[in-house]
Design a protein around this motif. Structure first.
Motif, PDB file in Angstrom:
ATOM      1  N   SER A  26       0.834  -1.187   0.000  1.00 29.51           N
ATOM      2  CA  SER A  26       0.000   0.000   0.000  1.00 29.51           C
ATOM      3  C   SER A  26       0.876   1.246   0.000  1.00 29.51           C
ATOM      4  N   PRO A  27       0.351   2.400  -0.415  1.00 31.29           N
ATOM      5  CA  PRO A  27       1.158   3.629  -0.485  1.00 31.29           C
ATOM      6  C   PRO A  27       1.760   4.040   0.851  1.00 31.29           C
ATOM      7  N   ASP A  28       1.092   3.719   1.977  1.00 29.62           N
ATOM      8  CA  ASP A  28       1.604   4.119   3.287  1.00 29.62           C
ATOM      9  C   ASP A  28       2.630   3.141   3.836  1.00 29.62           C
ATOM     10  N   GLY A  29       3.023   2.138   3.042  1.00 31.73           N
ATOM     11  CA  GLY A  29       4.039   1.191   3.488  1.00 31.73           C
ATOM     12  C   GLY A  29       3.476  -0.009   4.218  1.00 31.73           C
ATOM     13  N   GLY A  30       2.171  -0.069   4.419  1.00 31.31           N
ATOM     14  CA  GLY A  30       1.565  -1.196   5.096  1.00 31.31           C
ATOM     15  C   GLY A  30       1.356  -2.371   4.162  1.00 31.31           C
ATOM     16  N   PRO A  31       0.612  -3.389   4.610  1.00 28.16           N
ATOM     17  CA  PRO A  31       0.344  -4.551   3.748  1.00 28.16           C
ATOM     18  C   PRO A  31      -0.376  -4.137   2.465  1.00 28.16           C
ATOM     19  N   PRO A  32      -0.318  -4.974   1.439  1.00 29.89           N
ATOM     20  CA  PRO A  32      -0.997  -4.646   0.178  1.00 29.89           C
ATOM     21  C   PRO A  32      -2.500  -4.471   0.366  1.00 29.89           C
ATOM     22  N   SER A  33      -3.110  -3.817  -0.594  1.00 34.27           N
ATOM     23  CA  SER A  33      -4.560  -3.616  -0.555  1.00 34.27           C
ATOM     24  C   SER A  33      -5.263  -4.970  -0.465  1.00 34.27           C
ATOM     25  N   CYS A  75      11.642  -7.970  13.815  1.00 34.43           N
ATOM     26  CA  CYS A  75      11.560  -7.932  12.356  1.00 34.43           C
ATOM     27  C   CYS A  75      10.947  -6.597  11.938  1.00 34.43           C
ATOM     28  N   PRO A  76      11.709  -5.698  11.321  1.00 35.82           N
ATOM     29  CA  PRO A  76      11.104  -4.472  10.789  1.00 35.82           C
ATOM     30  C   PRO A  76      10.061  -4.824   9.736  1.00 35.82           C
ATOM     31  N   GLU A  77       8.998  -4.030   9.687  1.00 31.68           N
ATOM     32  CA  GLU A  77       7.973  -4.278   8.679  1.00 31.68           C
ATOM     33  C   GLU A  77       8.464  -3.833   7.306  1.00 31.68           C
ATOM     34  N   PRO A  78       8.075  -4.531   6.258  1.00 30.86           N
ATOM     35  CA  PRO A  78       8.526  -4.154   4.911  1.00 30.86           C
ATOM     36  C   PRO A  78       7.982  -2.794   4.503  1.00 30.86           C
ATOM     37  N   GLY A  79       8.846  -1.997   3.847  1.00 26.54           N
ATOM     38  CA  GLY A  79       8.357  -0.810   3.152  1.00 26.54           C
ATOM     39  C   GLY A  79       8.278   0.474   3.915  1.00 26.54           C
ATOM     40  N   GLY A  80       8.460   0.474   5.252  1.00 25.03           N
ATOM     41  CA  GLY A  80       8.322   1.713   6.000  1.00 25.03           C
ATOM     42  C   GLY A  80       9.643   2.176   6.558  1.00 25.03           C
ATOM     43  N   ALA A  81       9.591   3.064   7.554  1.00 20.66           N
ATOM     44  CA  ALA A  81      10.800   3.558   8.197  1.00 20.66           C
ATOM     45  C   ALA A  81      11.535   2.397   8.827  1.00 20.66           C
ATOM     46  N   GLU A  82      12.850   2.307   8.592  1.00 15.15           N
ATOM     47  CA  GLU A  82      13.683   1.207   9.023  1.00 15.15           C
ATOM     48  C   GLU A  82      13.113  -0.111   8.504  1.00 15.15           C
ATOM     49  N   GLY A  83      12.467  -0.027   7.318  1.00 13.09           N
ATOM     50  CA  GLY A  83      11.831  -1.213   6.771  1.00 13.09           C
ATOM     51  C   GLY A  83      10.475  -1.443   7.351  1.00 13.09           C
ATOM     52  N   GLY A  84       9.965  -0.559   8.181  1.00 12.19           N
ATOM     53  CA  GLY A  84       8.685  -0.759   8.835  1.00 12.19           C
ATOM     54  C   GLY A  84       7.703   0.302   8.406  1.00 12.19           C
ATOM     55  N   GLY A  85       6.612   0.407   9.167  1.00 12.29           N
ATOM     56  CA  GLY A  85       5.625   1.429   8.890  1.00 12.29           C
ATOM     57  C   GLY A  85       4.257   0.868   8.607  1.00 12.29           C
ATOM     58  N   GLY A  86       4.105  -0.474   8.656  1.00 15.26           N
ATOM     59  CA  GLY A  86       2.809  -1.088   8.417  1.00 15.26           C
ATOM     60  C   GLY A  86       1.977  -1.115   9.669  1.00 15.26           C
ATOM     61  N   THR A  87       0.879  -1.872   9.638  1.00 13.53           N
ATOM     62  CA  THR A  87      -0.079  -1.855  10.723  1.00 13.53           C
ATOM     63  C   THR A  87       0.280  -2.770  11.852  1.00 13.53           C
ATOM     64  N   GLY A  88       1.194  -3.696  11.638  1.00 16.39           N
ATOM     65  CA  GLY A  88       1.435  -4.705  12.657  1.00 16.39           C
ATOM     66  C   GLY A  88       2.441  -4.293  13.698  1.00 16.39           C
TER      67      GLY A  88
END
Length: 276
Positions: A96-103, A259-272
């Motif tokens: 998703s655009p915000d770095g979280g899981p896919p739509s 485990c950093p989340e994929p796609g966000g800050a430090e590889g993170g940024g998702g909802t989990g």
């Protein structure tokens, strides 16, 4: 006439005065010579330091080296349909655009302690394996039961050894409609193995015709071996099962592991959230 010598704290006569004057002149000459020597030494040191500093500044910085992962070698009819690396990023749904899981997906922190991403709205079930592994079999199912994502820990020493046990009919009986499509060892930082197959029947699952299954077994960050398997109808193609596995694998984090989340800050940024 006598004068008072303030340096020596005494009264002196003319002869003594002349001697003192000579001593003063001699000392002054020595001080001037010493001062000139000191200035020359400081000038030489300054010139040397400036030359060194300029030369050091112009030196090239350290060189970085990047290693490019070789593409996975896939075989079999299922492998020809599309490639994926160890994290499944080629087959994974687009983030998703915000770095979280896919739509259509959501990040879940399962009761067994692992994190993964599953289609939004799927129901969860659990099987007690009594196998001595850290987590039991967890199933996420679509509302109509025609699709399933399965996550569990295996007891074999390697991903390929685990799949070889599954393929051994003496240990795991198969239905008459079982057909192996491909068995690959994806290129990865950690050991992994992937089996794709079709079967006409799966115990306790609805009759939907021929099932298509992608069974991916891998060593996770904690050094243990896990399996992520996707099940669905072959009639609608095989891409959806590969996408399901790839997305769940990309977001997977074993229990008690950071485990950093994929796609966000430090590889993170998702909802989990990051896991520790």
């Amino acid at each position: 006439m006598r004068i008072y010598d303030s340096d020596r704290q005494e009264w002196v006569g003319p002869e003594r005065e002349r001697a003192v004057a000579l001593l003063h002149d001699r000392d002054a000459g020595r001080q001037r010579a010493a001062l000139r020597g000191t200035v020359a030494v400081l000038a030489v040191c300054g010139l040397a330091f400036g030359t060194w500093a300029l030369g050091w500044k112009d030196e090239p910085g350290p060189t970085g080296y990047l290693t490019q992962r070789q593409p996975e070698q896939r075989t079999g009819s299922d492998g020809a349909a599309g490639g994926t690396d160890a994290t499944g990023t080629e087959d994974a749904a687009r983030p998703s655009p915000d770095g979280g899981p896919p739509s259509g997906y959501e990040s879940v922190l399962d009761a067994e302690g692992f994190r993964t991403a599953v289609p939004r709205g799927w129901s969860r079930g659990q099987q007690d394996t009594r196998s001595g592994t850290a987590i039991d079999i967890v199933n996420y199912r679509s509302s109509d039961g025609s699709r399933r994502l399965q996550v569990y820990e295996v007891s074999e020493p390697s991903p390929m050894a685990s799949l070889q046990v599954f393929l051994d009919d003496t240990q795991v009986p198969k239905s008459a409609g079982f057909e192996q499509l491909s068995l690959t060892s994806p290129a990865a930082p950690r050991p992994a193995a992937r089996l794709a197959y079709r079967t006409d029947r799966i115990t306790d699952e609805p009759e939907i015709g021929v099932w298509h299954v992608v069974d991916h077994r891998f060593e996770a960050q904690d050094g243990k071996i896990y399996a992520i398997a996707a099940y669905g109808a072959e009639a609608d193609g095989t891409q959806d099962e590969r996408e399901l596995v790839a997305t769940a694998l990309e977001w997977f984090c074993p229990p008690l592991t950071y485990c950093p989340e994929p796609g966000g800050a430090e590889g993170g940024g998702g909802t989990g959230g990051d896991r520790t």
